[in-house]
Design a protein around this motif. Sequence first.
Motif, PDB file in Angstrom:
ATOM      1  N   THR A  26       0.843  -1.232   0.046  1.00 44.42           N
ATOM      2  CA  THR A  26      -0.073  -0.092  -0.003  1.00 44.42           C
ATOM      3  C   THR A  26       0.619   1.284  -0.086  1.00 44.42           C
ATOM      4  N   TRP A  27       2.384   1.147  -0.401  1.00 44.75           N
ATOM      5  CA  TRP A  27       3.159   2.233  -0.179  1.00 44.75           C
ATOM      6  C   TRP A  27       2.715   3.295  -0.879  1.00 44.75           C
ATOM      7  N   PRO A  28       2.445   3.287  -2.243  1.00 47.69           N
ATOM      8  CA  PRO A  28       1.947   4.422  -3.378  1.00 47.69           C
ATOM      9  C   PRO A  28       0.852   5.025  -2.644  1.00 47.69           C
ATOM     10  N   ALA A  29      -0.247   4.692  -2.039  1.00 44.17           N
ATOM     11  CA  ALA A  29      -1.295   5.405  -1.504  1.00 44.17           C
ATOM     12  C   ALA A  29      -0.720   6.110  -0.127  1.00 44.17           C
ATOM     13  N   LEU A  30       0.124   5.558   0.605  1.00 43.55           N
ATOM     14  CA  LEU A  30       0.734   6.151   1.813  1.00 43.55           C
ATOM     15  C   LEU A  30       1.551   7.216   1.648  1.00 43.55           C
ATOM     16  N   GLN A  31       2.163   6.784   0.289  1.00 40.93           N
ATOM     17  CA  GLN A  31       3.120   8.375   0.067  1.00 40.93           C
ATOM     18  C   GLN A  31       2.372   9.567  -0.332  1.00 40.93           C
ATOM     19  N   ALA A  32       1.060   9.064  -0.890  1.00 39.98           N
ATOM     20  CA  ALA A  32       0.248  10.445  -1.600  1.00 39.98           C
ATOM     21  C   ALA A  32      -0.151  11.033  -0.222  1.00 39.98           C
ATOM     22  N   ILE A  33      -0.274  10.515   0.997  1.00 37.09           N
ATOM     23  CA  ILE A  33      -0.995  11.175   2.270  1.00 37.09           C
ATOM     24  C   ILE A  33       0.006  12.608   2.543  1.00 37.09           C
ATOM     25  N   GLU A  34      -0.631  13.524   2.517  1.00 36.68           N
ATOM     26  CA  GLU A  34       0.020  14.834   3.329  1.00 36.68           C
ATOM     27  C   GLU A  34      -0.182  14.899   4.586  1.00 36.68           C
ATOM     28  N   LEU A  35       0.649  14.716   5.423  1.00 41.85           N
ATOM     29  CA  LEU A  35       0.573  14.987   6.899  1.00 41.85           C
ATOM     30  C   LEU A  35      -0.043  16.416   7.050  1.00 41.85           C
ATOM     31  N   GLN A  36      -1.069  16.429   7.815  1.00 39.86           N
ATOM     32  CA  GLN A  36      -1.699  17.663   8.109  1.00 39.86           C
ATOM     33  C   GLN A  36      -1.101  18.116   9.482  1.00 39.86           C
ATOM     34  N   PRO A  37      -1.000  19.491   9.941  1.00 41.03           N
ATOM     35  CA  PRO A  37      -0.650  19.908  11.251  1.00 41.03           C
ATOM     36  C   PRO A  37      -1.558  19.745  12.267  1.00 41.03           C
ATOM     37  N   VAL A  38      -1.085  19.385  13.350  1.00 47.55           N
ATOM     38  CA  VAL A  38      -1.776  18.983  14.496  1.00 47.55           C
ATOM     39  C   VAL A  38      -1.660  19.995  15.657  1.00 47.55           C
ATOM     40  N   PRO A  39      -2.632  20.022  16.574  1.00 46.29           N
ATOM     41  CA  PRO A  39      -2.108  20.980  17.729  1.00 46.29           C
ATOM     42  C   PRO A  39      -1.222  20.648  18.319  1.00 46.29           C
ATOM     43  N   ASP A  40      -0.547  21.535  19.214  1.00 43.09           N
ATOM     44  CA  ASP A  40       0.591  20.969  20.025  1.00 43.09           C
ATOM     45  C   ASP A  40      -0.202  20.779  21.281  1.00 43.09           C
ATOM     46  N   TRP A  41       0.607  19.902  22.138  1.00 38.34           N
ATOM     47  CA  TRP A  41       0.340  19.299  23.270  1.00 38.34           C
ATOM     48  C   TRP A  41       0.053  20.590  24.212  1.00 38.34           C
ATOM     49  N   ASP A  42      -1.280  20.517  24.777  1.00 37.07           N
ATOM     50  CA  ASP A  42      -1.520  21.947  25.601  1.00 37.07           C
ATOM     51  C   ASP A  42      -1.258  21.625  27.191  1.00 37.07           C
ATOM     52  N   GLU A  43      -0.309  22.515  27.656  1.00 39.81           N
ATOM     53  CA  GLU A  43      -0.159  22.170  29.028  1.00 39.81           C
ATOM     54  C   GLU A  43      -0.213  23.620  29.938  1.00 39.81           C
ATOM     55  N   SER A  44      -1.149  24.401  29.143  1.00 41.74           N
ATOM     56  CA  SER A  44      -1.544  25.659  29.779  1.00 41.74           C
ATOM     57  C   SER A  44      -2.218  25.881  31.092  1.00 41.74           C
ATOM     58  N   ARG A  45      -2.853  24.851  31.172  1.00 39.61           N
ATOM     59  CA  ARG A  45      -3.753  24.755  32.401  1.00 39.61           C
ATOM     60  C   ARG A  45      -3.470  23.705  33.435  1.00 39.61           C
ATOM     61  N   VAL A  46      -2.236  23.479  33.520  1.00 41.19           N
ATOM     62  CA  VAL A  46      -1.594  22.383  34.696  1.00 41.19           C
ATOM     63  C   VAL A  46      -0.561  23.334  35.190  1.00 41.19           C
ATOM     64  N   THR A  47      -0.454  22.509  36.348  1.00 39.35           N
ATOM     65  CA  THR A  47       0.767  23.185  37.371  1.00 39.35           C
ATOM     66  C   THR A  47       1.611  21.990  37.688  1.00 39.35           C
ATOM     67  N   ASP A  48       2.767  22.279  38.434  1.00 43.50           N
ATOM     68  CA  ASP A  48       3.484  21.087  38.898  1.00 43.50           C
ATOM     69  C   ASP A  48       3.001  20.712  40.129  1.00 43.50           C
TER      70      ASP A  48
END
Length: 564
Positions: free
Chosen positions: A407-429
């Motif tokens: 299935t490599w030809p089909a996989l090669q055609a996939i364009e990896l989309q950007p995804v959200p970064d891991w969100d640690e804005s609402r957590v604390t130590d």
Amino acid sequence: MKHHRSDFLVIGSGLAGLMTALGLAELGTVALLAKCELTGSATLWAQGGIAAVMAESDSFEAHTRDTLNAGAGLCHEDVVRHVVSQGPKVVQELIERGVLFTQEAGDSFPDKLPFHLTREGGHSQRRVLHAADATGRAIETSLAKQARQHPNIRIFEQHNAVDLINGSKLGLNDPGCLGAYVYDKVRQEVRTFLARATVLATGGAGKVYLYTSNPDIATGDGISMAYRAGCRVANMEFIQFHPTCLYHPQAKSFLITEAVRGEGGKLRLINGEAFMHRYDPREELAPRDIVARAIDAEMKRRGDDHVLLDISFRPAEFIKNHFPNIYERCLLLGIDITREPIPVVPAAHYTCGGVMVDLNGRTDLPRLYAAGEVSHTGLHGANRLASNSLLECAVYAQDIREHVRATWPALQAIELQPVPDWDESRVTDSDEEVVVSHNWDEIRRFMWDYVGIVRSNKRLERARRRVELLKGEIEEYYRHFRLSNDLIELRNLVLVAELIIRSAQARHESRGLHYSLDYPEKAPILQDTVMQKDWPDPCLYRVDAAADAVVPQTAGSKHQVLDG
């Protein structure tokens, strides 16, 4: 530094992960994640060997029959025949990759190599290839060396996957697996790994129990991540307890290989009395579930802390040559196994259930594969035949590579989309790290006490109440505090404990590795226990031998086959 893109992401660095990575590297770039150091997987600990039909006196039919017998009716016969038939091929690949199996002059084999073959519990023939008593180490070091030298493989040690990235859950057009969020243990930060295809090779979940032969990294990470991502998991109640782990306060998780019994080792009570003849006519060569229950029963009956495994009547040179690592390790602890028996106890050893995959290693989530102990292929059924685990790892690594290649030809055609970064804005130590250590200890203790070798409805209900309470506490902690490696593992550990308990409660019979005091007989219908995140309860699926498939219990036709 927080983002990495590659054609393939392989999570796990044991036999399944390394063989898959080496194969995929022929097509494109591979990011290979190791939870600790590269060679720190469970494969490294494997002593016994890899089962394969290599002797002229053996046959695929005999190996298939032994596997089906050990699996107590729940093996998927098409899978068993496929895996067994590929045994000589994958062994040859391992030899070509530099694995030096123990040889013995005088035997004649199809490939003209005089391997020494040993016999283990449940096998009717000598068919277990080994490298002395450290087969896993020989395999792991050989494959790891090649992975380090391959230009298309980039290795990330000390990286622990947190969660898979499911495109549909992010609201993207791509519904498949896009990679994973991964915790860098050195930098103590979460990184995003994107890939066209992802392979789970994370191993099992032995650390959910107080006593285990598994390394510390075996916390059910891949099973938990796949379940959270929407994949089905099956037969989690079937936890194999190895009958013989070394009983010594300084011998953490040290396994005494099945091959010791295969070479004549006798199990005895502390007073020297043999006992296996009372439980099975095969005595020490009975499958592991029978031997483990026999030892457990004798320990409970007498109140002993352990039993003895005696190989001392064999010549000293034979013992030293066949079991050099066991001999040296025991000698360091003051036990000379050429002169005295080895104190042993059962311990959690292998997770027979896992993430459901098809014959190509595909899970329910597109472009997510799984291989090895993390997966449920249908090979092991209700009890794994000794040394079939390394065989399964190698065969499914091969199958995944071949499917990706097709299935490599089909996989090669996939364009990896950007995804959200891991969100640690609402957590604390965290200022309550004690919660993590206490919950970890409590889970492992009640799983050993209530969901161990012998179970009952009352014990399982006690465990269910405790795991639900702890799961709530851990999820609340996870939402409020910054990630640590211990927290990631604890979150996975409590989930896999819940999956084991719920699966055990759903199985109203005793079969293979699941023994219930309330349901001591086998049920007339052969069923797999299947769970998915959105299902309120486990669903029992009929294993249809005629169709070689898993079919819903309520289905009117045996031809209504589930994909995956």
